[in-house]
Design an enzyme around this catalytic site. Structure first.
Site, PDB file in Angstrom:
ATOM      1  CG  ASP A  81      -7.594   3.689   7.348  1.00 35.97           C
ATOM      2  OD1 ASP A  81      -7.763   2.461   7.465  1.00 35.97           O
ATOM      3  OD2 ASP A  81      -6.604   4.283   7.811  1.00 35.97           O
ATOM      4  CG  HIS A  98     -14.174  -4.944   5.526  1.00 36.54           C
ATOM      5  ND1 HIS A  98     -13.406  -3.802   5.566  1.00 36.54           N
ATOM      6  CD2 HIS A  98     -13.326  -5.958   5.853  1.00 36.54           C
ATOM      7  CE1 HIS A  98     -12.164  -4.099   5.895  1.00 36.54           C
ATOM      8  NE2 HIS A  98     -12.095  -5.408   6.089  1.00 36.54           N
ATOM      9  CG  LEU A 166     -20.215   9.168  -9.520  1.00 35.32           C
ATOM     10  CD1 LEU A 166     -19.422  10.423  -9.192  1.00 35.32           C
ATOM     11  CD2 LEU A 166     -20.806   8.575  -8.268  1.00 35.32           C
TER      12      LEU A 166
HETATM   13  C1  LIG Z   1     -15.352   0.504   1.760  1.00 33.76           C
HETATM   14  C2  LIG Z   1     -14.330  -0.372   1.163  1.00 33.76           C
HETATM   15  C3  LIG Z   1     -14.197  -0.448  -0.301  1.00 33.76           C
HETATM   16  C4  LIG Z   1     -13.531  -1.066   1.974  1.00 33.76           C
HETATM   17  C5  LIG Z   1     -12.574  -2.026   1.562  1.00 33.76           C
HETATM   18  C6  LIG Z   1     -11.899  -2.439   2.797  1.00 33.76           C
HETATM   19  C7  LIG Z   1     -10.456  -2.130   2.753  1.00 33.76           C
HETATM   20  C8  LIG Z   1      -9.552  -3.290   2.523  1.00 33.76           C
HETATM   21  C9  LIG Z   1     -10.017  -0.885   2.926  1.00 33.76           C
HETATM   22  C10 LIG Z   1      -8.566  -0.525   2.883  1.00 33.76           C
HETATM   23  C11 LIG Z   1      -8.424   0.841   2.315  1.00 33.76           C
HETATM   24  C12 LIG Z   1      -7.006   1.168   2.190  1.00 33.76           C
HETATM   25  C13 LIG Z   1      -6.244   0.617   1.042  1.00 33.76           C
HETATM   26  C14 LIG Z   1      -6.447   1.949   3.121  1.00 33.76           C
HETATM   27  C15 LIG Z   1      -5.023   2.296   3.133  1.00 33.76           C
HETATM   28  O1  LIG Z   1      -4.541   2.031   4.382  1.00 33.76           O
HETATM   29  P1  LIG Z   1      -3.769   0.697   4.767  1.00 33.76           P
HETATM   30  O2  LIG Z   1      -4.379   0.145   5.997  1.00 33.76           O
HETATM   31  O3  LIG Z   1      -3.716  -0.196   3.586  1.00 33.76           O
HETATM   32  O4  LIG Z   1      -2.304   1.244   5.005  1.00 33.76           O
HETATM   33  P2  LIG Z   1      -1.639   1.792   6.347  1.00 33.76           P
HETATM   34  O5  LIG Z   1      -1.090   0.584   7.032  1.00 33.76           O
HETATM   35  O6  LIG Z   1      -0.589   2.755   5.868  1.00 33.76           O
HETATM   36  O7  LIG Z   1      -2.700   2.501   7.154  1.00 33.76           O
END
Ligand SMILES: CC(C)=CCC/C(C)=C/CC/C(C)=C/COP(=O)(O)OP(=O)(O)O
Length: 280
Positions: A81, A98, A166
């Site tokens: 995040d 990103h 891994l």
């Molecule tokens: C490095 C990498 C693979 C990045 C991908 C970018 C990306 C879309 C990340 C989101 C990660 C995620 C699902 C966080 C959850 O918080 P949320 O923001 O969905 O939920 P919240 O509103 O509860 O914080």
């Protein structure tokens, strides 16, 4: 929300590269708003050959870092995040954030291999993330995840001779509640068809129907790390995290470095996991 991809990828946990094969085999033509090349490629590779990075630390080095080899978490889950906030603070576009996060995810794979973690699962995109601005979703779907995939394939090719195995899991369009719901439906259908009896339903049976059954060993995270200071799990692996240890870092995901990772491991090793049992 892109109806095509949300249906197509519906709450899959893709374990590179095996789950990408599921994408490939999951349905016919690609249509809709997004036409991501990852859906067209045959990215199938034998499971566990994806990352052949060497385990780089000796027992002495582990001990020097205050780590016990026998207490290492087998499965680390990450909620990466803060990419967008990192970019915003620097006057950059979310896409740049990103991109920076992608590099750190690659680094995390290396750290896991180096420090002896067997499975790394990343919450790459939740079902709720479709509601983000269209430009960002389009970027993620049409180029980011494809390049992310290629990055890992490249790692596989460049890897060293000793396969440390891994197991990297990218949770794409994943949602913990959805995972439980789909498992419930499958079980209910088996009961309805007389394949199993109501009395047969237990934790193990549910484990077997969850998306994470694709993680052949260690499907449940031992340690969950979330960056960016948010203290929640945002619908990640709800069932699977039942007895995981949580570690929250204030840093934004692109700022996460090896010291932070080792600190998370150290913190994990200091926990007393009781699984509801009596305190010793
Ligand atoms: C490095 C990498 C693979 C990045 C991908 C970018 C990306 C879309 C990340 C989101 C990660 C995620 C699902 C966080 C959850 O918080 P949320 O923001 O969905 O939920 P919240 O509103 O509860 O914080």
């Amino acid at each position: 929300m892109c109806s095509f991809l949300s249906k197509y990828l519906r709450s899959k946990t893709f374990t590179l590269p095996l789950q990408l094969r599921c994408l490939q085999g999951g349905g016919g033509g690609v249509a809709g708003d997004f036409n991501s090349p990852i859906l067209h490629k045959n990215l199938m590779m034998p499971l566990r050959q994806f990352c052949k990075l060497p385990i780089g630390v000796s027992k002495e080095e582990l001990l020097r870092e205050g780590l016990q080899p026998e207490l290492m978490p087998k499965h680390v889950a990450i909620i990466p995040d803060g990419n967008r906030r990192w970019a915003k603070e620097r006057g950059l576009s979310p896409e740049k954030g990103h991109e920076a996060g992608k590099k750190v995810l690659g680094d995390l794979c290396r750290y896991c291999s180096k420090w002896g973690v067997k499975v790394l699962s990343a919450y790459a995109f939740s079902t709720e993330n479709w509601s983000r601005p269209k430009a960002e979703v389009t970027f993620l779907m049409t180029s980011y995840f494809e390049r992310l995939t290629e990055e890992f394939m490249r790692l596989a090719e460049e890897s060293t001779k000793d396969n440390t195995g891994l197991h990297f899991v990218a949770a794409l369009n994943y949602a913990g509640r959805y995972d439980i719901t789909q498992a419930t439906k499958k079980i209910a259908s088996k009961v309805k068809d007389g394949v199993i009896q109501l009395e047969d339903i237990n934790d193990k049976l549910i484990d077997e129907e969850l998306e994470t059954n694709k993680i052949l060993e260690y499907p449940n995270p031992d340690l969950l790390i979330r960056t960016s200071g948010e203290l929640r799990i945002s619908n990640y692996m709800l069932w699977q995290l039942a007895y995981s240890e949580f570690y929250f870092v204030d840093k934004l995901f692109p700022q996460l470095d090896e010291d932070d990772f080792v600190a998370a491991l150290r913190s994990f090793q200091q926990r007393q996991r009781r699984y509801g049992g009596h305190k010793i």
